[in-house]
Design a protein around this motif. Structure first.
Motif, short mmCIF file in Angstrom:
data_model
loop_
_atom_site.label_atom_id
_atom_site.label_comp_id
_atom_site.label_asym_id
_atom_site.label_seq_id
_atom_site.Cartn_x
_atom_site.Cartn_y
_atom_site.Cartn_z
N VAL A 288 13.68 -9.15 -3.07
CA VAL A 288 14.88 -9.08 -4.35
C VAL A 288 15.21 -7.88 -4.86
N CYS A 289 14.63 -6.62 -4.34
CA CYS A 289 14.70 -5.32 -4.81
C CYS A 289 16.42 -5.07 -4.50
N PRO A 290 17.30 -4.71 -5.47
CA PRO A 290 18.50 -4.60 -5.39
C PRO A 290 18.95 -3.47 -4.39
N VAL A 291 17.71 -2.34 -4.33
CA VAL A 291 18.37 -1.29 -3.68
C VAL A 291 17.34 -1.12 -2.42
N ARG A 292 16.87 -2.36 -1.85
CA ARG A 292 15.90 -2.41 -0.79
C ARG A 292 14.76 -1.54 -0.74
N ILE A 293 14.27 -1.41 -1.67
CA ILE A 293 12.84 -0.60 -1.69
C ILE A 293 11.80 -1.36 -0.95
N PRO A 294 11.19 -1.07 0.06
CA PRO A 294 10.24 -1.83 0.70
C PRO A 294 8.63 -1.67 0.08
N LEU A 295 8.47 -2.36 -0.95
CA LEU A 295 7.58 -2.25 -1.79
C LEU A 295 6.12 -2.56 -1.00
N PRO A 296 5.87 -3.47 -0.36
CA PRO A 296 4.59 -3.83 0.19
C PRO A 296 4.40 -2.73 1.28
N LYS A 297 5.53 -2.53 2.00
CA LYS A 297 5.03 -1.13 2.95
C LYS A 297 4.49 0.17 2.30
N LEU A 298 5.37 0.25 1.05
CA LEU A 298 4.83 1.42 0.45
C LEU A 298 3.41 1.45 -0.10
N MET A 299 2.89 0.12 -0.42
CA MET A 299 1.74 -0.11 -0.95
C MET A 299 0.76 0.20 0.08
N HIS A 300 0.95 -0.49 1.26
CA HIS A 300 0.13 -0.30 2.67
C HIS A 300 -0.11 1.05 3.04
N ARG A 301 1.12 1.92 2.78
CA ARG A 301 0.80 3.46 3.09
C ARG A 301 0.09 4.19 2.32
N LEU A 302 0.04 3.62 0.80
CA LEU A 302 -1.02 4.28 -0.15
C LEU A 302 -2.27 4.03 0.10
N ARG A 303 -2.39 2.69 0.72
CA ARG A 303 -3.79 2.31 0.96
C ARG A 303 -4.43 3.08 2.40
N GLU A 304 -3.55 3.32 3.37
CA GLU A 304 -3.75 4.17 4.16
C GLU A 304 -4.24 5.60 3.82
N GLU A 305 -3.40 6.13 2.91
CA GLU A 305 -3.69 7.52 2.37
C GLU A 305 -5.07 7.50 1.78
N GLN A 306 -5.52 6.40 0.99
CA GLN A 306 -6.69 6.50 0.39
C GLN A 306 -7.76 6.58 1.33
N VAL A 307 -7.63 5.85 2.51
CA VAL A 307 -8.54 6.24 3.51
C VAL A 307 -8.91 7.52 4.25
N VAL A 308 -7.43 8.08 4.52
CA VAL A 308 -7.15 9.37 5.03
C VAL A 308 -7.87 10.53 4.12
N ARG A 309 -7.75 10.30 2.88
CA ARG A 309 -8.24 11.33 1.85
C ARG A 309 -9.74 11.01 1.38
N GLY A 310 -10.32 9.83 2.15
CA GLY A 310 -11.86 9.53 1.82
C GLY A 310 -11.84 9.32 0.17
N LEU A 311 -10.79 8.62 -0.21
CA LEU A 311 -10.90 7.96 -1.69
C LEU A 311 -11.54 6.59 -1.63
N ARG A 312 -11.80 5.93 -0.74
CA ARG A 312 -12.49 4.73 -0.84
C ARG A 312 -13.97 4.79 -1.10
N PRO A 313 -14.42 3.75 -1.87
CA PRO A 313 -15.85 3.89 -2.43
C PRO A 313 -16.84 4.03 -1.04
N ARG A 314 -17.96 4.80 -1.46
CA ARG A 314 -18.94 4.88 -0.13
C ARG A 314 -19.36 3.56 0.56
N ARG A 315 -19.67 2.72 -0.37
CA ARG A 315 -20.12 1.25 0.25
C ARG A 315 -19.06 0.81 1.22
N GLU A 316 -17.96 0.61 0.83
CA GLU A 316 -16.90 0.05 1.71
C GLU A 316 -16.83 1.00 2.94
N ARG A 317 -16.85 2.10 2.86
CA ARG A 317 -16.53 3.16 4.02
C ARG A 317 -17.74 2.90 5.01
#
Ligand code: SF4
Lengths: 214, 477
Positions: free
Chosen positions: B378-407
């Motif tokens: 629905v975004c009127p300027v076609r922002i790929p919101l889910p893609k951007l959220m996925h990319r943020l999740r990836e970045e959390q892993v790359v930067r070692g920000l996920r909790p120790r237990r999960e890692r």
């Protein structure tokens, strides 16, 4: 470094492009080109379209033969709604004979106690049923804003199709923009209490359009 | 900048799910938001307009600006100054507050009326103004309600969508000094009229108006304000000083570009073909004008935006703040806006909050998504919101920000997946164990190893054999 320079530097670092002069020239060229986006197909009857849209936005509409008949039709409208006989008017309408219709008008910016405001408009837009009002000494913005009832005179010859058409007309007739361009589409409204639409949030509760053929 | 509240999204979400009044308000609003937009978009066809073409045009306009944002900012600044406005710049929220307070002091301002500005929420400007002895009054009815409640908006275009009529009545009674009355929806016009009368006094007596800007027009140096109530017009017409606080990304090149975006914004927000009031404000009161501000100040704010240029999240800067993404989000409508912990809720907030306040301050937000992509569609300027959220999740892993237990768990899983024999043996045991746990039922009601997972749902269980085993058996047969 000033905030301005630091922010612009960050922006340039992000964009990663040099050639500021070339990019500036391209931007100027884009502005000069005035390209329009997808335009609606409105058909030939702009007047009919404008009236239909304005009514769907909760404005009431009546038609008169010419500008001279404005005071008489305003008097009729106010009497029918028991809205009194006093009004604040945009100074551009001060040449009309209001007293002859039993109205007492003041030509000035509006104040809180004014209950009826009467204005003209720069042009009207058929696509959305919108008035375009310009601010100015002859056309104070408050007259269409503070009073509970706003009555606007619309010259039928100045109904254009779209907002883009209105901008083109503005560029043709005025060198630069006035302090305020106000696009007005019906009475003010709010839906902020339980999504229930209420007319007359802060601006007029009632908008009456009087279309003049000449 | 008001900090996002770190790591408490889960706790807030749990609280919001159990808040029955909030749930009722959200369930009432959802079909209205969705239905109105759908109708508004469908009506475009009557005029021979194709919504997808309009979206492409909107996307293109916003991309054009972002690609050369430095140039457009300079053009805007020059032309706004030529029109008589002052242009100031703020790196962050603190600088916004300092600049606004300074302007207020220079002009002897003791009260400021405000029309919605999300940047002032980012800066927590109201608190700063109050501390400096300047009274801020929010004038959008929804903003007024949340200000009385001492809360933040829970939606970017319907700030008080979480409030019931009784809650509003209690706030009005307290603020307006009268007893509480029983209210039904038939009383809503009277309540709006009461707020109108109170706010009218403020409009008339304030020395300064503070607004955001929906857009900044580069060619004319103007601010565009879009409102339905008319409060935007009031605060830019009556006080002697007008301060516009807005983000550096809000520029559009021409009036024609603005017209295109105006076919997208109100429709996407409320389904309206146009909002009741659209104002383009340029400079100050002109010679001979009997009204209008004598001083107009733009404050152009970065607050983390410039860093997004050239990053994987640049697309987010196209946002025109219509609210359509949250209006179509199942997560938003389960929790409301406050669960998101900062200024921006819904999918756009899940992307913006970590980007503007720091990834480590909003670890859960990019995961607060079902991945359904209703927002992106629905975004009127076609922002790929889910893609951007996925990319943020990836970045959390790359930067070692996920909790120790999960890692650790994911590390263990990765190791196991590389040992096929052991993996099969363990998987077969697990399948049998789950089957045994479920007994005669098709699903497990409470799974002891991960009880949170079965708090709001059952764990369905298969036949007690792994896929490998079943496949092998079928081949033999
Ligand atoms: S992300 Fe898109 S849908 Fe959401 S508010 Fe921004 S422009 Fe609207």
């Amino acid at each position: 470094m000033s905030s301005r320079d630091e922010i612009l530097q960050r922006v340039r670092a992000g964009i990663g492009l040099g050639d500021a002069a070339g990019r500036r020239a391209a931007a100027e060229a884009w502005m000069a080109g005035r390209r329009c986006g997808p335009q609606p197909f409105l058909g030939g009857d702009l007047l009919g379209r404008f009236v239909a849209r304005a009514e769907s936005l909760s404005s009431s509409v009546e038609r008169i033969a010419g500008r001279r008949s404005l005071p008489a039709s305003v008097a009729g409208f106010l009497a029918a709604g028991q809205l009194g006989s006093a009004a604040v008017i945009a100074p551009e309408l001060a040449d009309l004979d209001w007293a002859a219709s039993g109205l007492s008008v003041a030509a000035r910016p509006a104040v809180d106690r004014d209950t009826v405001g009467i204005t003209g408009c720069f042009c009207a837009i058929a696509e959305t049923g919108t008035l375009l009002l310009l601010s100015g000494a002859q056309t104070p913005a408050s007259v269409s804003l503070l009073p509970e009832t706003h009555i606007a005179l619309v010259d039928e010859r100045r109904i254009v199709g779209t907002m883009e058409d209105a901008f083109a007309l503005l560029r043709a007739e005025h060198g630069s923009l006035p302090r305020a361009l106000n696009f007005v589409s019906g009475p003010s409204r709010t839906g902020d209490i339980e999504q229930t639409i209420v007319l007359g949030a802060h601006g007029p509760r009632r908008v009456h359009l009087i279309l003049a053929a000449a | 900048m008001t900090a996002a509240q770190p790591l408490t999204f889960h706790a807030r979400a749990g609280e919001k799910v159990r808040d029955l009044r909030l749930q009722a308000a959200l369930q009432k609003a959802r079909p209205l938001f969705v239905g109105k937009r759908a109708k508004g978009v469908a009506a475009l066809a009557e005029d021979g307009l194709d919504f997808e073409r309009l979206r492409s045009a909107g996307e293109e306009i916003r991309n054009r600006v972002l690609a050369d944002l430095d140039v457009w900012l300079e053009i805007f600044e020059e032309r706004a100054r030529a029109g008589g406005a002052e242009v100031l710049w703020a790196r962050d929220g603190k600088e916004i507050c300092d600049l606004v307070i300074d302007v207020a002091r220079r002009h002897g301002v003791s009260k400021a009326t405000k029309s919605k500005s999300m940047l002032s929420e980012e800066a927590d400007l109201n608190a700063a103004l109050a501390a400096a002895g300047i009274r801020p009054v929010e004038t959008d009815l929804g903003e007024y309600i949340v200000q009385l409640a001492g809360e933040a908006p829970s939606h970017i275009i319907a700030p008080a969508v979480h409030k019931s009529i009784d809650q509003v009545e209690a706030l009005f009674a307290r603020e307006h000094g009268r007893p509480v009355q029983p209210r039904s929806s038939a009383d809503i016009p009277a309540m709006a009229a009461e707020a109108r009368a109170v706010l009218r006094e403020h409009f008339l007596s304030a020395d300064m108006g503070i607004t955001g800007a929906n857009f900044l027009i580069a060619e004319s140096g103007s601010a565009a304000l879009v409102t339905n109530e008319g409060n935007g017009r009031m605060v830019t017409t009556l006080p002697k000083v007008h301060v516009i606080v807005t983000g550096i990304e809000k520029i559009v090149p021409t009036l024609e570009d603005f017209a295109t975006l105006m076919r997208l914004l109100p429709r996407s927000a409320t389904g309206q073909t146009i909002s009741n009031y659209v104002s383009l404000l340029t400079g100050t009161r002109r010679e001979g004008d009997g009204e209008g501000p004598t001083k107009t100040v733009f404050i152009l704010v970065d607050n983390g935006r410039a860093n997004l240029l050239g990053s994987p999240w640049q697309d987010m800067l196209r946002c025109i703040r219509c609210g359509a993404c949250m209006n179509h989000c199942p997560v938003y409508f389960s929790l409301g806006g406050h669960a998101y912990g900062w200024v921006y809720p819904g999918p756009m907030g899940s992307v913006l909050t970590p980007l503007l306040t720091g990834l480590e301050n909003a670890l859960e937000l990019p995961r607060a998504s079902t991945g359904c992509n209703q927002c992106g569609s629905v975004c009127p300027v076609r922002i790929p919101l889910p893609k951007l959220m996925h990319r943020l999740r990836e970045e959390q892993v790359v930067r070692g920000l996920r909790p120790r237990r999960e890692r650790l768990m994911i590390g263990a899983w990765a190791w196991l997946a590389r040992q096929p024999k052991l993996y099969r043996w363990l998987a077969a045991r697990a399948a049998r164990y789950l089957r045994w746990l479920a007994g005669d039922a098709a699903a497990i009601r409470v799974f002891g190893l991960a009880p949170a997972w079965t708090e709001g749902r059952d764990l369905p269980v298969g036949p007690g054999r792994t896929f490998h085993e079943l496949y092998a058996a079928r081949k033999r047969a």
